[in-house]
Each structure stands twice: as structure tokens, then as C-alpha cells.
Design a protein around this motif. Structure first.
Motif, mmCIF file in Angstrom:
data_model
loop_
_atom_site.group_PDB
_atom_site.id
_atom_site.type_symbol
_atom_site.label_atom_id
_atom_site.label_comp_id
_atom_site.label_asym_id
_atom_site.label_seq_id
_atom_site.Cartn_x
_atom_site.Cartn_y
_atom_site.Cartn_z
ATOM 1 N N ARG A 84 22.671 -25.154 63.847
ATOM 2 C CA ARG A 84 22.101 -23.753 64.106
ATOM 3 C C ARG A 84 21.579 -23.317 65.408
ATOM 4 N NH1 ARG A 84 17.428 -20.485 62.725
ATOM 5 N NH2 ARG A 84 18.136 -18.316 61.920
ATOM 6 N N ALA A 87 24.383 -23.314 67.802
ATOM 7 C CA ALA A 87 25.112 -21.996 67.701
ATOM 8 C C ALA A 87 23.985 -20.767 68.375
ATOM 9 C CB ALA A 87 25.370 -21.733 66.193
ATOM 10 N N ASP A 140 29.489 -21.410 57.454
ATOM 11 C CA ASP A 140 30.146 -20.608 58.172
ATOM 12 C C ASP A 140 29.403 -20.125 59.361
ATOM 13 O OD1 ASP A 140 31.329 -18.249 59.043
ATOM 14 O OD2 ASP A 140 30.783 -16.876 57.478
ATOM 15 N N PRO A 141 30.016 -20.249 60.583
ATOM 16 C CA PRO A 141 29.194 -19.889 61.757
ATOM 17 C C PRO A 141 28.570 -18.505 61.819
ATOM 18 C CG PRO A 141 31.464 -20.939 62.440
ATOM 19 C CD PRO A 141 31.442 -20.567 60.651
ATOM 20 N N GLU A 142 29.165 -17.593 61.095
ATOM 21 C CA GLU A 142 28.609 -16.200 61.315
ATOM 22 C C GLU A 142 27.145 -16.174 60.235
ATOM 23 O OE1 GLU A 142 31.523 -13.392 60.263
ATOM 24 O OE2 GLU A 142 32.642 -13.956 62.145
ATOM 25 N N LEU A 143 27.094 -17.111 59.235
ATOM 26 C CA LEU A 143 26.191 -17.055 58.352
ATOM 27 C C LEU A 143 25.148 -17.885 58.991
ATOM 28 C CD1 LEU A 143 25.050 -16.795 55.586
ATOM 29 C CD2 LEU A 143 26.283 -18.820 54.759
ATOM 30 N N VAL A 145 23.759 -18.291 61.658
ATOM 31 C CA VAL A 145 23.202 -17.666 63.023
ATOM 32 C C VAL A 145 21.989 -16.753 62.314
ATOM 33 C CG1 VAL A 145 24.546 -18.366 64.876
ATOM 34 C CG2 VAL A 145 24.647 -16.240 63.600
ATOM 35 N N ASN A 146 22.102 -16.343 61.243
ATOM 36 C CA ASN A 146 21.179 -15.267 60.560
ATOM 37 C C ASN A 146 20.045 -15.934 60.326
ATOM 38 O OD1 ASN A 146 23.024 -13.102 60.477
ATOM 39 N ND2 ASN A 146 23.942 -14.316 58.856
ATOM 40 N N GLN A 150 17.963 -13.483 55.431
ATOM 41 C CA GLN A 150 19.349 -12.993 55.326
ATOM 42 C C GLN A 150 20.481 -14.016 54.683
ATOM 43 O OE1 GLN A 150 19.740 -12.321 59.605
ATOM 44 N NE2 GLN A 150 19.457 -10.025 59.132
#
Length: 171
Positions: A84, A87, A140-143, A145-146, A150
Motif C-alpha cells: 500500500r 502504491a 486490487d491495486p485500485e482498492l 490505495v483507498n 472506503q
């Protein structure tokens, strides 16, 4: 002693400065795989994606109180926290530990798929070259970083969607 008057000196006989070596010519390594610039640093795949001061994750986890005393959880969290932070392009912070715990299904009512993923990550720790690498690779790389809230919402919302799409079993 002075010069004798009957001997003529030419310019080649006079003292002169020694020649200085020229500046060295440019050199570049010729071996394949030699790193010559930041763009040449390998990343991705087995090289991972290194972030600055990833070792700080170990310090953060050493002082963290984890909800499960299983030592494998600490290894999984190391991988998630480092992934994390990398990223996001920064060193690990305490929020990364919280996000890792949420990704492992702690702090909310986790779906069976999240719990199964955590069990898979925990069982893989003993066999991984870098413990926690499977967890970091599967998230998931998009998940990742939240913010933890979130992530918690997304995983909880995923549970609601999977329950809605489940068809009743007819006996």
C-alpha cells in the motif's frame, strides 16, 4: 651554473611542462542488466514495486496490537502495508496497518470470500519467498490505495452484491 656562450639551445632543449593526461573518456557499463539510471531499476513481477523506507512497516507492526495472536498475520500485514505504501509512493504510516487489517477482514463483518482470502494468505506465508507477497499480489491495486473506511465500505458492499446475486438452492 649558467649556460655556456658557445652552445645554442633550441626550443626542444628548453625545460617544458610535462603533459597532463586528458580527462577520462565517458564510460558506461556493457554488461546486460547493469543499472545506469533510475529508469533502469527493474520493478514489477518478482522485483516488486519498492517504496521508500519500506522497512518502516516492520517497526509499525512491531508496536501494533493485532486482533489475532497468529504470527502469520503479522507477515501478511507486512506485505500489505509495504504494498500500500509503495502504491501511494511514500513510506508506511499507521493508516496502512489499519487498511491491511481491513483487507484481512478485521474491524467489520467480513464476507466469506474475504475470510477465505485471509485464510489462503495465512496458509501461504510459510511457503512464500517474501511472506505476504500473495496477499499483496491478490489485492486490487485500485482498492488498496483507498482510505480504510472506503476499503471497509467496498468490501461490505461487495458482500451485499454477492448475496443479492446468489440464487436460492432448490432441493
Amino acid at each position: 651554473m649558467g649556460q655556456q656562450p658557445n652552445i645554442e639551445l633550441s626550443d626542444s632543449d628548453r625545460p617544458r611542462r610535462p603533459l597532463e593526461p586528458p580527462p577520462p573518456a565517458g564510460w558506461r557499463p556493457t554488461k546486460p542488466g547493469s543499472v545506469t539510471s533510475p529508469e533502469d531499476v527493474p520493478h514489477g513481477g518478482r522485483f516488486g514495486s519498492a517504496g521508500p523506507d519500506a522497512g518502516w512497516a516492520l517497526h509499525l507492526l512491531a508496536g501494533a496490537e493485532l486482533p489475532d495472536p497468529d504470527p502469520r498475520l503479522r507477515k501478511v500485514l507486512e506485505g500489505l502495508v509495504m504494498a500500500r505504501a509503495a502504491a501511494l509512493g511514500r513510506a508506511p504510516v499507521p493508516e496502512d496497518v489499519e487498511a491491511g487489517l481491513v483487507l484481512c477482514g478485521y474491524g467489520f463483518e467480513a464476507s466469506p470470500s474475504v475470510l477465505a482470502g485471509r485464510e489462503r494468505w495465512l496458509s501461504a506465508v510459510a511457503h512464500e519467498q517474501r511472506p505476504g507477497a500473495l496477499a499483496a499480489a491478490e489485492v486490487d491495486p485500485e482498492l488498496i490505495v483507498n482510505k480504510p473506511e472506503q476499503i471497509r465500505w467496498a468490501l461490505g458492499h461487495q458482500r451485499e452484491l454477492s448475496e443479492e446475486s446468489a440464487e436460492p438452492v432448490v432441493a
